[in-house]
Enzyme design. Structure first.
Site, PDB file in Angstrom:
ATOM      1  N   TYR A 153       0.903  -1.167  -0.080  1.00 24.00           N
ATOM      2  CA  TYR A 153       0.082  -0.023   0.012  1.00 24.00           C
ATOM      3  C   TYR A 153       0.979   1.289   0.029  1.00 24.00           C
ATOM      4  O   TYR A 153       0.521   2.330  -0.888  1.00 24.00           O
ATOM      5  CB  TYR A 153      -0.887  -0.035   1.080  1.00 24.00           C
ATOM      6  CG  TYR A 153      -1.940   1.222   1.183  1.00 24.00           C
ATOM      7  CD1 TYR A 153      -2.767   1.428   0.280  1.00 24.00           C
ATOM      8  CD2 TYR A 153      -1.699   2.371   2.161  1.00 24.00           C
ATOM      9  CE1 TYR A 153      -3.499   2.684   0.275  1.00 24.00           C
ATOM     10  CE2 TYR A 153      -2.531   3.391   2.135  1.00 24.00           C
ATOM     11  CZ  TYR A 153      -3.438   3.597   0.911  1.00 24.00           C
ATOM     12  OH  TYR A 153      -4.069   4.751   1.025  1.00 24.00           O
ATOM     13  N   LYS A 157       1.031   4.242  -2.933  1.00 27.50           N
ATOM     14  CA  LYS A 157       1.229   5.669  -2.853  1.00 27.50           C
ATOM     15  C   LYS A 157       2.628   6.521  -3.191  1.00 27.50           C
ATOM     16  O   LYS A 157       2.362   7.565  -3.423  1.00 27.50           O
ATOM     17  CB  LYS A 157       0.538   5.954  -1.547  1.00 27.50           C
ATOM     18  CG  LYS A 157      -0.939   5.514  -1.441  1.00 27.50           C
ATOM     19  CD  LYS A 157      -1.879   6.139  -2.288  1.00 27.50           C
ATOM     20  CE  LYS A 157      -3.348   5.651  -2.195  1.00 27.50           C
ATOM     21  NZ  LYS A 157      -4.074   6.362  -3.073  1.00 27.50           N
TER      22      LYS A 157
HETATM   23  P1  NDP Z   1     -13.711   4.537   0.611  1.00 29.39           P
HETATM   24  O1  NDP Z   1     -13.406   2.848   0.661  1.00 29.39           O
HETATM   25  O2  NDP Z   1     -14.569   5.119   1.273  1.00 29.39           O
HETATM   26  O3  NDP Z   1     -13.906   4.860  -1.118  1.00 29.39           O
HETATM   27  C1  NDP Z   1     -12.966   4.164  -2.109  1.00 29.39           C
HETATM   28  C2  NDP Z   1     -13.664   4.455  -3.530  1.00 29.39           C
HETATM   29  O4  NDP Z   1     -12.781   3.821  -4.381  1.00 29.39           O
HETATM   30  C3  NDP Z   1     -15.048   3.769  -3.512  1.00 29.39           C
HETATM   31  O5  NDP Z   1     -15.716   4.712  -4.226  1.00 29.39           O
HETATM   32  C4  NDP Z   1     -14.794   2.418  -4.400  1.00 29.39           C
HETATM   33  O6  NDP Z   1     -15.872   2.301  -5.254  1.00 29.39           O
HETATM   34  C5  NDP Z   1     -13.465   3.039  -5.353  1.00 29.39           C
HETATM   35  N1  NDP Z   1     -12.786   1.910  -5.854  1.00 29.39           N
HETATM   36  C6  NDP Z   1     -12.137   0.955  -5.145  1.00 29.39           C
HETATM   37  N2  NDP Z   1     -11.625  -0.082  -6.405  1.00 29.39           N
HETATM   38  C7  NDP Z   1     -12.098   0.602  -7.531  1.00 29.39           C
HETATM   39  C8  NDP Z   1     -12.202   0.067  -8.919  1.00 29.39           C
HETATM   40  N3  NDP Z   1     -11.324  -1.078  -9.352  1.00 29.39           N
HETATM   41  N4  NDP Z   1     -12.667   0.861  -9.828  1.00 29.39           N
HETATM   42  C9  NDP Z   1     -13.444   1.834  -9.352  1.00 29.39           C
HETATM   43  N5  NDP Z   1     -13.634   2.393  -8.068  1.00 29.39           N
HETATM   44  C10 NDP Z   1     -12.949   1.764  -7.339  1.00 29.39           C
HETATM   45  O7  NDP Z   1     -12.095   5.005   0.797  1.00 29.39           O
HETATM   46  P2  NDP Z   1     -11.540   6.363   0.801  1.00 29.39           P
HETATM   47  O8  NDP Z   1     -12.385   7.523   0.326  1.00 29.39           O
HETATM   48  O9  NDP Z   1     -10.981   6.768   2.027  1.00 29.39           O
HETATM   49  O10 NDP Z   1     -10.461   6.493  -0.324  1.00 29.39           O
HETATM   50  C11 NDP Z   1     -10.166   7.180  -1.328  1.00 29.39           C
HETATM   51  C12 NDP Z   1      -8.862   7.329  -1.796  1.00 29.39           C
HETATM   52  O11 NDP Z   1      -8.033   7.962  -0.892  1.00 29.39           O
HETATM   53  C13 NDP Z   1      -7.992   6.053  -1.942  1.00 29.39           C
HETATM   54  O12 NDP Z   1      -7.121   6.296  -2.977  1.00 29.39           O
HETATM   55  C14 NDP Z   1      -7.239   5.933  -0.569  1.00 29.39           C
HETATM   56  O13 NDP Z   1      -5.878   5.339  -0.783  1.00 29.39           O
HETATM   57  C15 NDP Z   1      -6.949   7.401  -0.345  1.00 29.39           C
HETATM   58  N6  NDP Z   1      -6.637   7.749   1.040  1.00 29.39           N
HETATM   59  C16 NDP Z   1      -7.465   7.296   2.086  1.00 29.39           C
HETATM   60  C17 NDP Z   1      -7.103   7.572   3.348  1.00 29.39           C
HETATM   61  C18 NDP Z   1      -7.977   7.382   4.601  1.00 29.39           C
HETATM   62  O14 NDP Z   1      -7.449   6.969   5.779  1.00 29.39           O
HETATM   63  N7  NDP Z   1      -9.214   6.906   4.365  1.00 29.39           N
HETATM   64  C19 NDP Z   1      -5.961   8.483   3.671  1.00 29.39           C
HETATM   65  C20 NDP Z   1      -5.365   8.667   2.685  1.00 29.39           C
HETATM   66  C21 NDP Z   1      -5.433   8.432   1.426  1.00 29.39           C
HETATM   67  P3  NDP Z   1     -16.617   0.896  -5.610  1.00 29.39           P
HETATM   68  O15 NDP Z   1     -16.209  -0.061  -4.559  1.00 29.39           O
HETATM   69  O16 NDP Z   1     -17.975   1.344  -5.750  1.00 29.39           O
HETATM   70  O17 NDP Z   1     -16.020   0.574  -6.844  1.00 29.39           O
HETATM   71  C1  8X3 Z   2      -4.365   5.963   4.332  1.00 30.26           C
HETATM   72  C2  8X3 Z   2      -3.874   6.350   5.494  1.00 30.26           C
HETATM   73  O1  8X3 Z   2      -2.116   5.750   7.251  1.00 30.26           O
HETATM   74  O2  8X3 Z   2      -3.801   4.151   6.761  1.00 30.26           O
HETATM   75  O3  8X3 Z   2      -3.499   6.190   3.127  1.00 30.26           O
HETATM   76  O4  8X3 Z   2      -2.200   4.406   5.577  1.00 30.26           O
HETATM   77  S1  8X3 Z   2      -2.903   4.911   6.206  1.00 30.26           S
END
Ligand code: NDP
Ligand code: 8X3
Length: 253
Positions: A153, A157
């Site tokens: 992961y 990133k």
């Molecule tokens: P969620 O799980 O709430 O949302 C993830 C989204 O990604 C969903 O809408 C899902 O939609 C979509 N997704 C996943 N796989 C696919 C795919 N193969 N095709 C199309 N859509 C896809 O997580 P977050 O909103 O937290 O995550 C969003 C981004 O932020 C990610 O890139 C994550 O790595 C990043 N992030 C998150 C953090 C956190 O702590 N939450 C911190 C830092 C970064 P569906 O399943 O309907 O396809």
């Molecule tokens: C998501 C934040 O700290 O879970 O990117 O990796 S952490």
């Protein structure tokens, strides 16, 4: 302001909150995710509330053909995407390198890296023709500060970091902005997905401190997308006040 904003991963979390934020501003949205029912529900809710236009684009960002077929089919005003927010992404598992599930690695790399590359390339065809556009990638503090059992992961990133920086260089000649927003812990479905439905382990991630909420990150994305044409925020690290970086979080006992 009426821009065409294309948001991947809009069925949940940061992507969904970002859709809500741009909708409130009166922008037209293309929303993506695999769960079509959620896209339809969000479209209906936001169209009713804000009287805006929304196009649902249900596809899997990992599937190169599906991505190009869908994006190439955006017609009329939808062909001219002004802002792309690459939010689709996930973590799967929190395991030592020698024990982690290799299928999980493949899924994370296919989604967080390849998916972001495919969608960006597909959208750029028109952006470069028009010499205008803004790509906003959702990276993470995990791409800066490697942590134990974060292996692939974190690597995915870190790749978003490198891709954002190299994209920005190569797209200078086309006047296209590239921003990498790197959040710390945000309370979304992220941890439930990472821990494969184990709600107790997922919710413990946020124990003892007030994490970011998805709308906090959406506000930051919206700000970066709303600056004058000559101003580009290249990257932003955004954490909860109780979080210093990818590793240090102050939790109340
Ligand atoms: P969620 O799980 O709430 O949302 C993830 C989204 O990604 C969903 O809408 C899902 O939609 C979509 N997704 C996943 N796989 C696919 C795919 N193969 N095709 C199309 N859509 C896809 O997580 P977050 O909103 O937290 O995550 C969003 C981004 O932020 C990610 O890139 C994550 O790595 C990043 N992030 C998150 C953090 C956190 O702590 N939450 C911190 C830092 C970064 P569906 O399943 O309907 O396809
Ligand atoms: C998501 C934040 O700290 O879970 O990117 O990796 S952490």
């Amino acid at each position: 302001m009426n821009r065409i904003v294309f948001i991947t991963g809009a069925t949940s979390g940061i992507g969904k909150a970002t859709a809500e934020k741009f909708a409130e501003n009166g922008d037209s949205l293309i929303i993506n995710g695999r769960r079509k029912d959620r896209l339809d529900e969000l479209k209906q809710a936001l169209e009713n509330r804000y009287k805006i236009d929304i196009l649902c684009a249900a596809f899997d960002v990992r599937n190169r053909e599906e991505v190009f077929e869908n994006v190439n089919a955006f017609a009329g005003k939808w062909a001219n995407v002004d802002i792309l927010v690459n939010s689709a992404g996930l973590a799967l598992g929190r395991d030592y390198f020698d024990e982690a599930n290799i299928d999980d690695w493949d899924t994370m790399l296919a989604t967080n890296v390849n998916g972001l590359l495919y969608v960006s390339r597909a959208v750029l065809r028109k952006m470069t023709e028009r010499n205008s556009g803004h790509i906003i990638n959702i990276g993470s503090v995990a791409g800066e500060d490697m942590y134990e059992r974060g292996n692939v992961y974190c690597a995915s990133k870190a790749a978003v970091d490198a891709i954002s920086n190299t994209m920005r260089i190569d797209l200078l000649q086309h006047n296209i902005k590239v921003t990498n927003v790197k959040p710390g812990a945000v309370k979304t479905e992220f941890s439930l997905v990472r821990f494969k439905g184990d709600a107790e382990t997922a919710s413990a991630v946020y124990n003892g401190f007030k994490p970011l909420l998805p709308n906090d990150v959406a506000d930051v994305i919206f700000y970066a997308a709303s600056l004058p044409g000559n101003v580009c925020i290249n990257e932003m690290v955004v954490t909860a006040t109780s979080q210093a970086d990818g590793i240090y979080i102050h939790r109340k006992k």
